[in-house]
Design a protein around this motif. Sequence first.
Motif, short mmCIF file in Angstrom:
data_model
loop_
_atom_site.label_atom_id
_atom_site.label_comp_id
_atom_site.label_asym_id
_atom_site.label_seq_id
_atom_site.Cartn_x
_atom_site.Cartn_y
_atom_site.Cartn_z
N SER A 31 -34.91 9.64 32.31
CA SER A 31 -35.18 10.97 31.76
C SER A 31 -35.72 10.88 30.34
CB SER A 31 -33.92 11.84 31.82
OG SER A 31 -32.88 11.25 31.06
N ALA A 32 -36.08 12.03 29.82
CA ALA A 32 -36.62 12.10 28.45
C ALA A 32 -36.11 13.38 27.79
CB ALA A 32 -38.14 12.10 28.49
N GLY A 33 -36.32 13.44 26.49
CA GLY A 33 -36.01 14.65 25.74
C GLY A 33 -34.56 15.07 25.80
N GLU A 34 -34.36 16.37 25.93
CA GLU A 34 -33.01 16.94 25.91
C GLU A 34 -32.17 16.46 27.11
OE1 GLU A 34 -29.96 18.81 24.10
OE2 GLU A 34 -31.97 18.53 23.26
N GLN A 35 -32.80 16.31 28.27
CA GLN A 35 -32.07 15.83 29.45
C GLN A 35 -31.51 14.43 29.20
OE1 GLN A 35 -34.34 15.56 33.09
NE2 GLN A 35 -32.60 14.80 34.25
N ARG A 36 -32.30 13.57 28.57
CA ARG A 36 -31.85 12.21 28.27
C ARG A 36 -30.72 12.23 27.25
NH1 ARG A 36 -34.89 6.97 25.67
NH2 ARG A 36 -33.73 5.49 26.93
N LYS A 37 -30.87 13.07 26.25
CA LYS A 37 -29.85 13.20 25.21
C LYS A 37 -28.52 13.66 25.82
CE LYS A 37 -29.24 15.38 20.71
NZ LYS A 37 -29.82 16.31 19.74
N GLU A 38 -28.58 14.65 26.71
CA GLU A 38 -27.36 15.15 27.35
C GLU A 38 -26.75 14.10 28.28
OE1 GLU A 38 -28.32 18.88 29.23
OE2 GLU A 38 -28.89 19.79 27.31
N ALA A 39 -27.59 13.38 29.02
CA ALA A 39 -27.08 12.33 29.91
C ALA A 39 -26.41 11.22 29.11
CB ALA A 39 -28.21 11.77 30.77
N PHE A 40 -27.01 10.85 27.97
CA PHE A 40 -26.42 9.80 27.14
C PHE A 40 -25.09 10.28 26.54
CE2 PHE A 40 -25.93 7.41 23.12
CZ PHE A 40 -25.76 6.15 23.67
N ALA A 41 -25.04 11.52 26.09
CA ALA A 41 -23.79 12.05 25.53
C ALA A 41 -22.69 12.05 26.59
CB ALA A 41 -24.02 13.46 24.99
N GLU A 42 -23.02 12.43 27.81
CA GLU A 42 -22.03 12.43 28.89
C GLU A 42 -21.62 11.00 29.24
OE1 GLU A 42 -19.33 13.63 31.79
OE2 GLU A 42 -20.13 14.61 30.02
N LEU A 43 -22.56 10.07 29.23
CA LEU A 43 -22.25 8.66 29.48
C LEU A 43 -21.29 8.12 28.42
CD1 LEU A 43 -22.75 5.99 31.07
CD2 LEU A 43 -24.66 5.58 29.48
N VAL A 44 -21.57 8.40 27.17
CA VAL A 44 -20.70 7.95 26.07
C VAL A 44 -19.29 8.50 26.28
CG1 VAL A 44 -20.24 8.17 23.59
CG2 VAL A 44 -22.55 7.61 24.39
N ARG A 45 -19.19 9.80 26.56
CA ARG A 45 -17.89 10.45 26.74
C ARG A 45 -17.14 9.82 27.93
NH1 ARG A 45 -15.00 13.12 29.77
NH2 ARG A 45 -16.60 13.33 31.36
N LEU A 46 -17.82 9.69 29.06
CA LEU A 46 -17.16 9.18 30.26
C LEU A 46 -16.73 7.73 30.07
CD1 LEU A 46 -16.16 9.53 33.14
CD2 LEU A 46 -18.50 9.10 33.94
N LEU A 47 -17.58 6.90 29.51
CA LEU A 47 -17.19 5.50 29.29
C LEU A 47 -16.01 5.40 28.33
CD1 LEU A 47 -20.61 3.62 29.09
CD2 LEU A 47 -18.81 3.28 30.80
N ALA A 48 -16.02 6.20 27.28
CA ALA A 48 -14.93 6.14 26.29
C ALA A 48 -13.60 6.52 26.92
CB ALA A 48 -15.26 7.03 25.10
#
Length: 188
Positions: A31-48
């Motif tokens: 993904s790119a843009g806002e979708q990528r940013k949101e996916a990365f934020a969710e990935l960080v949260r879930l992994l943590a």
Amino acid sequence: MTTETGEQDVIDLLIGQHQQIKALLAEVKSSAGEQRKEAFAELVRLLAVHESAEEQIVHPAARDDAGDDVVDARLREEDDAKTLLNELYEMGLDAPRFETRFAALETAVLTHAEQEEQTEFPALRKGTTAGRLRLMAGAVRVAEAIAPTRPHPQAGTHPLNNLIMGPPVAIFDKVREAVGDWRRSHDA
């Protein structure tokens, strides 16, 4: 899931989370843009939260069944992944090295999940009653509710560190996220 009650046990819960993590890794890459940013934020949260709960609940319980060597290897992998995730979080998605470091994180996370699913989880399932595995799923959900929502590699992987440092750090993370959300909503 257990057939008797339909309740999810801890291993099924964690394997389901592994699938979510794999999907988020793929989404960040594609993904790119806002979708990528949101996916990365969710990935960080879930992994943590996932790793914090495993360190508090699953790995200590698996020591008797899987052995110290297996659990210690998983803890080292988690520590390495936390360091990479923190590096990526701090550098941001637009950093020149993000893609290379993200590829390293993806490899580390997928290898770690595979090792858990092939070595630690089968040993835990074999040596632990179905009822205890269901109770552990509840404990993991509670641990995730109070876990930090971003990586803190300096906290280490010891369960006691997570219990003592986790809730205050989680509050800090949640306040930081709320302030960031507020700023974004008021800047728009």
